[in-house]
Design an enzyme around this catalytic site. Structure first.
Site, PDB file in Angstrom:
ATOM      1  N   ARG A 113       0.822  -1.228   0.000  1.00 17.41           N
ATOM      2  CA  ARG A 113       0.000   0.000   0.000  1.00 17.41           C
ATOM      3  C   ARG A 113       0.852   1.273   0.000  1.00 17.41           C
ATOM      4  O   ARG A 113       0.440   2.293   0.562  1.00 17.41           O
ATOM      5  CB  ARG A 113      -0.959   0.028   1.215  1.00 17.41           C
ATOM      6  CG  ARG A 113      -2.075  -0.987   1.161  1.00 17.41           C
ATOM      7  CD  ARG A 113      -3.232  -0.441   0.355  1.00 17.41           C
ATOM      8  NE  ARG A 113      -4.061  -1.516  -0.156  1.00 17.41           N
ATOM      9  CZ  ARG A 113      -5.075  -2.062   0.490  1.00 17.41           C
ATOM     10  NH1 ARG A 113      -5.412  -1.598   1.668  1.00 17.41           N
ATOM     11  NH2 ARG A 113      -5.755  -3.032  -0.039  1.00 17.41           N
ATOM     12  N   ASP A 152      -6.028  -3.830  -7.832  1.00 16.72           N
ATOM     13  CA  ASP A 152      -6.627  -4.435  -6.646  1.00 16.72           C
ATOM     14  C   ASP A 152      -6.824  -5.915  -6.916  1.00 16.72           C
ATOM     15  O   ASP A 152      -7.043  -6.302  -8.077  1.00 16.72           O
ATOM     16  CB  ASP A 152      -7.970  -3.771  -6.305  1.00 16.72           C
ATOM     17  CG  ASP A 152      -8.401  -4.141  -4.891  1.00 16.72           C
ATOM     18  OD1 ASP A 152      -7.982  -3.450  -3.945  1.00 16.72           O
ATOM     19  OD2 ASP A 152      -9.108  -5.152  -4.725  1.00 16.72           O
ATOM     20  N   ARG A 182      -7.166  11.031  -6.144  1.00 13.65           N
ATOM     21  CA  ARG A 182      -8.400  10.344  -5.739  1.00 13.65           C
ATOM     22  C   ARG A 182      -9.599  11.290  -5.620  1.00 13.65           C
ATOM     23  O   ARG A 182     -10.747  10.835  -5.692  1.00 13.65           O
ATOM     24  CB  ARG A 182      -8.187   9.634  -4.389  1.00 13.65           C
ATOM     25  CG  ARG A 182      -7.693   8.204  -4.502  1.00 13.65           C
ATOM     26  CD  ARG A 182      -8.740   7.232  -5.047  1.00 13.65           C
ATOM     27  NE  ARG A 182      -9.529   6.609  -4.005  1.00 13.65           N
ATOM     28  CZ  ARG A 182     -10.819   6.777  -3.849  1.00 13.65           C
ATOM     29  NH1 ARG A 182     -11.493   7.575  -4.643  1.00 13.65           N
ATOM     30  NH2 ARG A 182     -11.470   6.144  -2.897  1.00 13.65           N
ATOM     31  N   TYR A 237     -13.624 -13.520   0.076  1.00 14.25           N
ATOM     32  CA  TYR A 237     -14.467 -12.373  -0.300  1.00 14.25           C
ATOM     33  C   TYR A 237     -15.680 -12.819  -1.109  1.00 14.25           C
ATOM     34  O   TYR A 237     -16.802 -12.336  -0.907  1.00 14.25           O
ATOM     35  CB  TYR A 237     -13.667 -11.346  -1.113  1.00 14.25           C
ATOM     36  CG  TYR A 237     -12.764 -10.484  -0.272  1.00 14.25           C
ATOM     37  CD1 TYR A 237     -13.286  -9.620   0.690  1.00 14.25           C
ATOM     38  CD2 TYR A 237     -11.387 -10.520  -0.433  1.00 14.25           C
ATOM     39  CE1 TYR A 237     -12.449  -8.834   1.465  1.00 14.25           C
ATOM     40  CE2 TYR A 237     -10.543  -9.728   0.339  1.00 14.25           C
ATOM     41  CZ  TYR A 237     -11.080  -8.889   1.290  1.00 14.25           C
ATOM     42  OH  TYR A 237     -10.263  -8.112   2.055  1.00 14.25           O
ATOM     43  N   ARG A 247      -3.567   6.014   0.474  1.00 11.79           N
ATOM     44  CA  ARG A 247      -4.116   7.275   0.971  1.00 11.79           C
ATOM     45  C   ARG A 247      -3.186   8.082   1.864  1.00 11.79           C
ATOM     46  O   ARG A 247      -3.438   9.252   2.114  1.00 11.79           O
ATOM     47  CB  ARG A 247      -5.407   6.999   1.744  1.00 11.79           C
ATOM     48  CG  ARG A 247      -6.598   6.829   0.849  1.00 11.79           C
ATOM     49  CD  ARG A 247      -7.796   6.405   1.658  1.00 11.79           C
ATOM     50  NE  ARG A 247      -7.495   5.168   2.355  1.00 11.79           N
ATOM     51  CZ  ARG A 247      -8.406   4.281   2.721  1.00 11.79           C
ATOM     52  NH1 ARG A 247      -9.678   4.501   2.487  1.00 11.79           N
ATOM     53  NH2 ARG A 247      -8.066   3.186   3.338  1.00 11.79           N
TER      54      ARG A 247
HETATM   55  O1  CP3 Z   1       0.405   0.265  -3.229  1.00  5.71           O
HETATM   56  C1  CP3 Z   1       0.000  -0.919  -3.316  1.00  5.71           C
HETATM   57  O2  CP3 Z   1       0.225  -1.775  -2.438  1.00  5.71           O
HETATM   58  C2  CP3 Z   1      -0.649  -1.363  -4.606  1.00  5.71           C
HETATM   59  C3  CP3 Z   1      -2.065  -1.302  -4.675  1.00  5.71           C
HETATM   60  C4  CP3 Z   1      -2.982  -2.330  -4.032  1.00  5.71           C
HETATM   61  C5  CP3 Z   1      -4.356  -2.018  -3.782  1.00  5.71           C
HETATM   62  N1  CP3 Z   1      -4.987  -3.146  -3.374  1.00  5.71           N
HETATM   63  C6  CP3 Z   1      -4.993  -0.709  -4.046  1.00  5.71           C
HETATM   64  C7  CP3 Z   1      -6.034  -0.293  -3.083  1.00  5.71           C
HETATM   65  C8  CP3 Z   1      -2.801  -3.657  -3.660  1.00  5.71           C
HETATM   66  C9  CP3 Z   1      -1.527  -4.486  -3.659  1.00  5.71           C
HETATM   67  C10 CP3 Z   1      -4.078  -4.172  -3.239  1.00  5.71           C
HETATM   68  C11 CP3 Z   1      -4.307  -5.582  -2.850  1.00  5.71           C
HETATM   69  C12 CP3 Z   1      -5.473  -5.899  -2.012  1.00  5.71           C
HETATM   70  N2  CP3 Z   1      -6.756  -5.436  -2.120  1.00  5.71           N
HETATM   71  C13 CP3 Z   1      -5.456  -6.872  -0.976  1.00  5.71           C
HETATM   72  C14 CP3 Z   1      -4.272  -7.690  -0.572  1.00  5.71           C
HETATM   73  C15 CP3 Z   1      -3.341  -6.899   0.260  1.00  5.71           C
HETATM   74  C16 CP3 Z   1      -3.818  -6.663   1.695  1.00  5.71           C
HETATM   75  O3  CP3 Z   1      -3.956  -5.490   2.057  1.00  5.71           O
HETATM   76  O4  CP3 Z   1      -4.039  -7.644   2.392  1.00  5.71           O
HETATM   77  C17 CP3 Z   1      -6.762  -6.925  -0.433  1.00  5.71           C
HETATM   78  C18 CP3 Z   1      -7.210  -7.799   0.720  1.00  5.71           C
HETATM   79  C19 CP3 Z   1      -7.577  -6.028  -1.179  1.00  5.71           C
HETATM   80  C20 CP3 Z   1      -9.030  -5.741  -1.024  1.00  5.71           C
HETATM   81  C21 CP3 Z   1      -9.208  -4.326  -0.614  1.00  5.71           C
HETATM   82  N3  CP3 Z   1      -9.205  -3.265  -1.497  1.00  5.71           N
HETATM   83  C22 CP3 Z   1      -9.305  -3.789   0.695  1.00  5.71           C
HETATM   84  C23 CP3 Z   1      -9.350  -4.601   1.969  1.00  5.71           C
HETATM   85  C24 CP3 Z   1      -9.351  -2.384   0.584  1.00  5.71           C
HETATM   86  C25 CP3 Z   1      -9.333  -1.357   1.707  1.00  5.71           C
HETATM   87  C26 CP3 Z   1     -10.547  -0.555   1.867  1.00  5.71           C
HETATM   88  C27 CP3 Z   1     -10.231   0.776   2.501  1.00  5.71           C
HETATM   89  O5  CP3 Z   1     -10.695   1.773   1.979  1.00  5.71           O
HETATM   90  O6  CP3 Z   1      -9.498   0.816   3.503  1.00  5.71           O
HETATM   91  C28 CP3 Z   1      -9.287  -2.088  -0.800  1.00  5.71           C
HETATM   92  C29 CP3 Z   1      -9.265  -0.734  -1.406  1.00  5.71           C
HETATM   93  C30 CP3 Z   1      -7.928  -0.287  -1.895  1.00  5.71           C
HETATM   94  N4  CP3 Z   1      -7.180  -0.999  -2.786  1.00  5.71           N
HETATM   95  C31 CP3 Z   1      -7.245   0.924  -1.570  1.00  5.71           C
HETATM   96  C32 CP3 Z   1      -6.068   0.941  -2.329  1.00  5.71           C
HETATM   97  C33 CP3 Z   1      -5.028   2.017  -2.403  1.00  5.71           C
HETATM   98  C34 CP3 Z   1      -7.709   2.016  -0.580  1.00  5.71           C
HETATM   99  C35 CP3 Z   1      -8.885   2.762  -0.954  1.00  5.71           C
HETATM  100  C36 CP3 Z   1      -8.797   3.827  -2.020  1.00  5.71           C
HETATM  101  O7  CP3 Z   1      -7.745   4.457  -2.299  1.00  5.71           O
HETATM  102  O8  CP3 Z   1      -9.855   4.082  -2.600  1.00  5.71           O
END
Ligand code: CP3
Length: 342
Positions: free
Chosen positions: A23, A72, A36, A147, A27
């Site tokens: 990540r 994602d 965003r 999921y 954010r």
């Molecule tokens: O910078 C990075 O690491 C690359 C981008 C990345 C995202 N998702 C973008 C994202 C990566 C590697 C993921 C993988 C991902 N997505 C996982 C596996 C990694 C982990 O954290 O365990 C999982 C479980 C997901 C599913 C998912 N997508 C979740 C649990 C969330 C969080 C929701 C939140 O808002 O907190 C997301 C949304 C997400 N994916 C965000 C980002 C940057 C955050 C929200 C946003 O910017 O809109």
């Protein structure tokens, strides 16, 4: 070209320990939040120009040794006919969760070139501007299945386990579909240019070693086997996996990502010296003082000192509350304190 990450994955000596963060493009970066404001997450992923820009942001701002594709784990599921949304602050919501063999049968075959062309295009674009390795990734079958079955983020994974125990035929059919799709997704990413791949099995730590062996291992193993021929290093990541390391090693991977719940030297000792290790600072430590961060990062580096194959990372994703300045300090600290160890 800075190739510390690839070298460490191959257990070769490096001039300093490579560091990147899960990540790292999220954010916590004001530059990301600004983008965003105008575009939602999925729109950024589907626009190769924007995606390449966001992917390379943390390399420029933080000085990390790798970029990870901004995408994602849910994206490729769209190509399999799954309808979902990603809710800010929560995570993925599935419109029609999987409950039966019928719903598994109605999944369609993922064709990366047709279904996720924007990911492959963004890889090609970002490769042109990066001077560090690019990490491609996908969700592991278990984490994706959780999921798809729960329909939303969960803590106890009860519906997932219920389907696994009560209807193993449907379970294995689903895992099989996901493994096939993710293997082809990762192969397409490699072909498009990624230098390293990571399998995110974020939630697999909820299983016993027995259940991992029976319900997960064969499927994750198939993905790693199908990537073997590419020659690209493979990172196998999970959280809360201290009970599962030996089983995860059997499933495959060249490097294992572990979280802070286990001392990194203990984890590495159990995995063996023929594989690399990635981790394992608690992301919450970055909310502490600079002194605390250095002290805890120093512990991780001390526990891996003198061995080839350590990649410094957090045990899980960067928290949105993190100060970018503290992250820059941490990157410099990791580089400065390992520079002479090559
Ligand atoms: O910078 C990075 O690491 C690359 C981008 C990345 C995202 N998702 C973008 C994202 C990566 C590697 C993921 C993988 C991902 N997505 C996982 C596996 C990694 C982990 O954290 O365990 C999982 C479980 C997901 C599913 C998912 N997508 C979740 C649990 C969330 C969080 C929701 C939140 O808002 O907190 C997301 C949304 C997400 N994916 C965000 C980002 C940057 C955050 C929200 C946003 O910017 O809109």
């Amino acid at each position: 070209m800075n190739d510390r990450l690839v070298k460490a994955c191959r257990l070769q000596p490096v001039d300093a320990t490579p560091v990147w963060f899960m990540r790292q493009a999220g954010r916590f970066l004001p530059e990301y939040r600004k983008i965003r404001e105008k575009h939602d997450l999925i729109s950024i992923c589907k626009n190769p120009d924007l995606c390449a820009e966001v992917t390379s942001l943390p390399v420029e701002i933080l000085g990390v040794d790798a970029a990870i594709m901004f995408a994602d784990i849910m994206l490729p599921l769209e190509g399999m006919g799954v309808k979902f949304e990603i809710k800010e602050g929560l995570g993925p919501l599935i419109h029609e969760p999987i409950q039966s063999l019928d719903s598994v049968s109605s999944l369609t075959t993922l064709n990366p070139k047709e279904d996720v062309p924007y990911v492959l295009e963004a890889i090609a674009q970002v490769k042109k501007i990066l001077n560090v390795p690019l990490i491609g990734f996908c969700g592991a079958p278990f984490t994706l299945a959780s999921y798809l079955i729960e329909g939303r983020p969960t803590r106890d994974f009860l519906n997932t386990k219920m389907l696994m125990y009560r209807d193993p035929k449907t379970w294995h059919a689903l895992m099989n579909e996901l493994a096939t799709a993710m293997a082809s997704y990762l192969r397409a990413q490699v072909k498009a240019g990624v230098d390293v791949v990571q399998l995110f099995d974020s939630w697999v730590g909820c299983l016993s070693p027995h259940d991992y062996h029976q319900y997960v291992l064969p499927h994750s193993r198939r993905i790693f086997k199908e990537l073997e021929g590419t020659g690209v290093p493979r990172i196998h990541f999970g959280t809360g996996t201290s009970n599962l390391l030996e089983e995860m090693k059997q499933a495959g991977g060249d490097v294992f990502g572990v979280d802070w719940r286990i001392p990194i030297d203990v984890a590495w000792g159990r995995l063996g010296s023929d594989v690399g290790i990635q981790g394992n600072l608690d992301p919450a430590v970055l909310l502490g003082t600079s002194e605390l961060i250095k002290s805890q990062a120093g512990e991780v580096l001390m526990k891996t000192k003198g061995r080839v194959g350590h990649i410094f990372n957090l045990g899980h994703g960067m928290l949105p509350e993190t100060s970018p300045q503290k992250v820059i300090e941490l990157v410099n600290f990791v580089h400065d304190s390992t520079q002479s160890s090559s």
